[in-house]
Design a protein around this motif. Structure first.
Motif, PDB file in Angstrom:
ATOM      1  N   THR A 115      13.726  73.758 -11.670  1.00  0.00           N
ATOM      2  CA  THR A 115      12.678  73.242 -10.796  1.00  0.00           C
ATOM      3  C   THR A 115      13.109  71.892 -10.226  1.00  0.00           C
ATOM      4  OG1 THR A 115      11.551  72.150 -12.627  1.00  0.00           O
ATOM      5  CG2 THR A 115      10.831  74.399 -12.083  1.00  0.00           C
ATOM      6  N   PHE A 116      12.453  71.518  -9.144  1.00  0.00           N
ATOM      7  CA  PHE A 116      12.741  70.236  -8.509  1.00  0.00           C
ATOM      8  C   PHE A 116      11.454  69.664  -7.931  1.00  0.00           C
ATOM      9  CE2 PHE A 116      12.854  73.200  -5.058  1.00  0.00           C
ATOM     10  CZ  PHE A 116      12.310  72.514  -3.992  1.00  0.00           C
ATOM     11  N   ALA A 117      11.490  68.364  -7.710  1.00  0.00           N
ATOM     12  CA  ALA A 117      10.422  67.641  -7.016  1.00  0.00           C
ATOM     13  C   ALA A 117      11.127  66.559  -6.202  1.00  0.00           C
ATOM     14  CB  ALA A 117       9.437  67.028  -7.998  1.00  0.00           C
ATOM     15  N   ALA A 118      11.198  66.746  -4.891  1.00  0.00           N
ATOM     16  CA  ALA A 118      11.945  65.841  -4.013  1.00  0.00           C
ATOM     17  C   ALA A 118      11.012  65.173  -3.016  1.00  0.00           C
ATOM     18  CB  ALA A 118      13.028  66.615  -3.267  1.00  0.00           C
ATOM     19  N   THR A 119      11.125  63.855  -2.932  1.00  0.00           N
ATOM     20  CA  THR A 119      10.283  63.128  -1.983  1.00  0.00           C
ATOM     21  C   THR A 119      10.785  63.351  -0.558  1.00  0.00           C
ATOM     22  OG1 THR A 119      11.592  61.120  -2.272  1.00  0.00           O
ATOM     23  CG2 THR A 119       9.617  61.350  -3.637  1.00  0.00           C
ATOM     24  N   GLN A 120       9.838  63.300   0.360  1.00  0.00           N
ATOM     25  CA  GLN A 120      10.132  63.500   1.776  1.00  0.00           C
ATOM     26  C   GLN A 120       9.203  62.628   2.608  1.00  0.00           C
ATOM     27  OE1 GLN A 120       9.372  67.712   2.343  1.00  0.00           O
ATOM     28  NE2 GLN A 120      11.421  68.243   1.638  1.00  0.00           N
ATOM     29  N   SER A 121       9.709  62.181   3.740  1.00  0.00           N
ATOM     30  CA  SER A 121       8.870  61.519   4.735  1.00  0.00           C
ATOM     31  C   SER A 121       8.971  62.335   6.009  1.00  0.00           C
ATOM     32  CB  SER A 121       9.349  60.088   5.002  1.00  0.00           C
ATOM     33  OG  SER A 121       9.180  59.303   3.849  1.00  0.00           O
ATOM     34  N   HIS A 122       7.833  62.736   6.518  1.00  0.00           N
ATOM     35  CA  HIS A 122       7.779  63.531   7.750  1.00  0.00           C
ATOM     36  C   HIS A 122       7.131  62.702   8.842  1.00  0.00           C
ATOM     37  CE1 HIS A 122       8.816  67.361   5.799  1.00  0.00           C
ATOM     38  NE2 HIS A 122       8.178  66.840   4.757  1.00  0.00           N
ATOM     39  N   TRP A 123       7.649  62.855  10.034  1.00  0.00           N
ATOM     40  CA  TRP A 123       7.123  62.161  11.211  1.00  0.00           C
ATOM     41  C   TRP A 123       6.786  63.208  12.257  1.00  0.00           C
ATOM     42  CZ3 TRP A 123       6.761  56.821  11.189  1.00  0.00           C
ATOM     43  CH2 TRP A 123       7.336  56.198  10.079  1.00  0.00           C
ATOM     44  N   PHE A 124       5.617  63.064  12.860  1.00  0.00           N
ATOM     45  CA  PHE A 124       5.142  64.037  13.833  1.00  0.00           C
ATOM     46  C   PHE A 124       4.662  63.357  15.104  1.00  0.00           C
ATOM     47  CE2 PHE A 124       4.378  65.810   9.665  1.00  0.00           C
ATOM     48  CZ  PHE A 124       4.797  67.120   9.783  1.00  0.00           C
ATOM     49  N   ARG A 125       4.788  64.083  16.189  1.00  0.00           N
ATOM     50  CA  ARG A 125       4.099  63.732  17.435  1.00  0.00           C
ATOM     51  C   ARG A 125       3.159  64.886  17.707  1.00  0.00           C
ATOM     52  NH1 ARG A 125       4.836  64.258  22.994  1.00  0.00           N
ATOM     53  NH2 ARG A 125       6.832  65.288  22.686  1.00  0.00           N
ATOM     54  N   ILE A 126       1.887  64.566  17.879  1.00  0.00           N
ATOM     55  CA  ILE A 126       0.825  65.553  18.085  1.00  0.00           C
ATOM     56  C   ILE A 126       0.323  65.425  19.520  1.00  0.00           C
ATOM     57  CG2 ILE A 126      -1.416  66.395  17.269  1.00  0.00           C
ATOM     58  CD1 ILE A 126       0.773  66.417  15.072  1.00  0.00           C
ATOM     59  N   GLU A 127       0.215  66.538  20.223  1.00  0.00           N
ATOM     60  CA  GLU A 127      -0.358  66.566  21.570  1.00  0.00           C
ATOM     61  C   GLU A 127      -1.299  67.769  21.662  1.00  0.00           C
ATOM     62  OE1 GLU A 127      -0.004  64.356  23.934  1.00  0.00           O
ATOM     63  OE2 GLU A 127       1.647  63.192  23.079  1.00  0.00           O
ATOM     64  N   ASP A 128      -2.452  67.571  22.270  1.00  0.00           N
ATOM     65  CA  ASP A 128      -3.416  68.657  22.477  1.00  0.00           C
ATOM     66  C   ASP A 128      -3.697  69.438  21.199  1.00  0.00           C
ATOM     67  OD1 ASP A 128      -3.576  68.014  25.218  1.00  0.00           O
ATOM     68  OD2 ASP A 128      -1.784  69.217  25.629  1.00  0.00           O
ATOM     69  N   GLY A 129      -3.776  68.721  20.071  1.00  0.00           N
ATOM     70  CA  GLY A 129      -4.120  69.355  18.803  1.00  0.00           C
ATOM     71  C   GLY A 129      -3.014  70.188  18.181  1.00  0.00           C
TER      72      GLY A 129
END
Length: 173
Positions: A115-129
């Motif tokens: 098993t694993f548990a890995a940290t992540q940072s996600h970046w998003f651009r949202i348009e029109d939902g």
């Protein structure tokens, strides 16, 4: 609900459906022209634009990691830009295949059962939902260490070579 709150909710949901979402969930959240700017080692069908690509990436991850899940720690939104700090968890139960730029098999990590548990940072651009852009920073080295991929034992290197040979034959079929 504010636009910023809505953007954060959309970003979080788009991460969570990677673990258990149906194709229709991806169609509802991912813009037809959306780009996953981090899918550089996944299968070719995950490197195109739109919900089908994001779904292909989810299927690729789910195929190798049983019990895939994401724990969300923090969400920060500023207008249509959203940052999400999370941990991806799972158990490595099937070969995890990475691909070269040309789509050929690059590396295959045979299942370890770990098993694993890995940290992540996600970046998003949202348009029109909908998600229109995604970037990520992941602790791939930490995940690889937890799964026993690095440092590899001689026996695991042999298993990797054998798994890569099988994966290449499967692609040719």
């Amino acid at each position: 609900m504010s636009t910023t709150t809505q953007a954060g909710d959309i970003a979080v949901r788009s991460i969570l459906i990677m673990a258990d979402g149906e194709r229709s969930d991806f169609d509802a959240l991912i813009h037809p022209e959306a780009r996953n700017r981090e899918d550089v080692v996944g299968p070719a069908d995950g490197r195109v634009r739109g919900p089908a690509a994001f779904y292909a990436t989810a299927q690729w991850l789910r195929g190798a990691f049983e019990g895939l899940s994401y724990e969300i720690h923090h969400v920060v939104a500023d207008g249509n830009l959203v940052a999400v700090n999370s941990t991806m968890k799972g158990r490595h139960v099937a070969p995890f295949v990475t691909y070269a730029v040309d789509g050929s098999v690059d590396t295959v990590f045979p299942p370890t059962g770990k098993t694993f548990a890995a940290t992540q940072s996600h970046w998003f651009r949202i348009e029109d939902g909908m998600v229109v852009d995604h970037w990520a920073n992941r602790d791939d080295l930490g995940q690889a260490e937890q799964l026993g991929w690095v440092p590899p034992t001689p026996a695991y290197l042999f298993r990797m070579a054998r798994a890569k040979s099988r994966a290449k034959r499967a692609v040719r079929v």
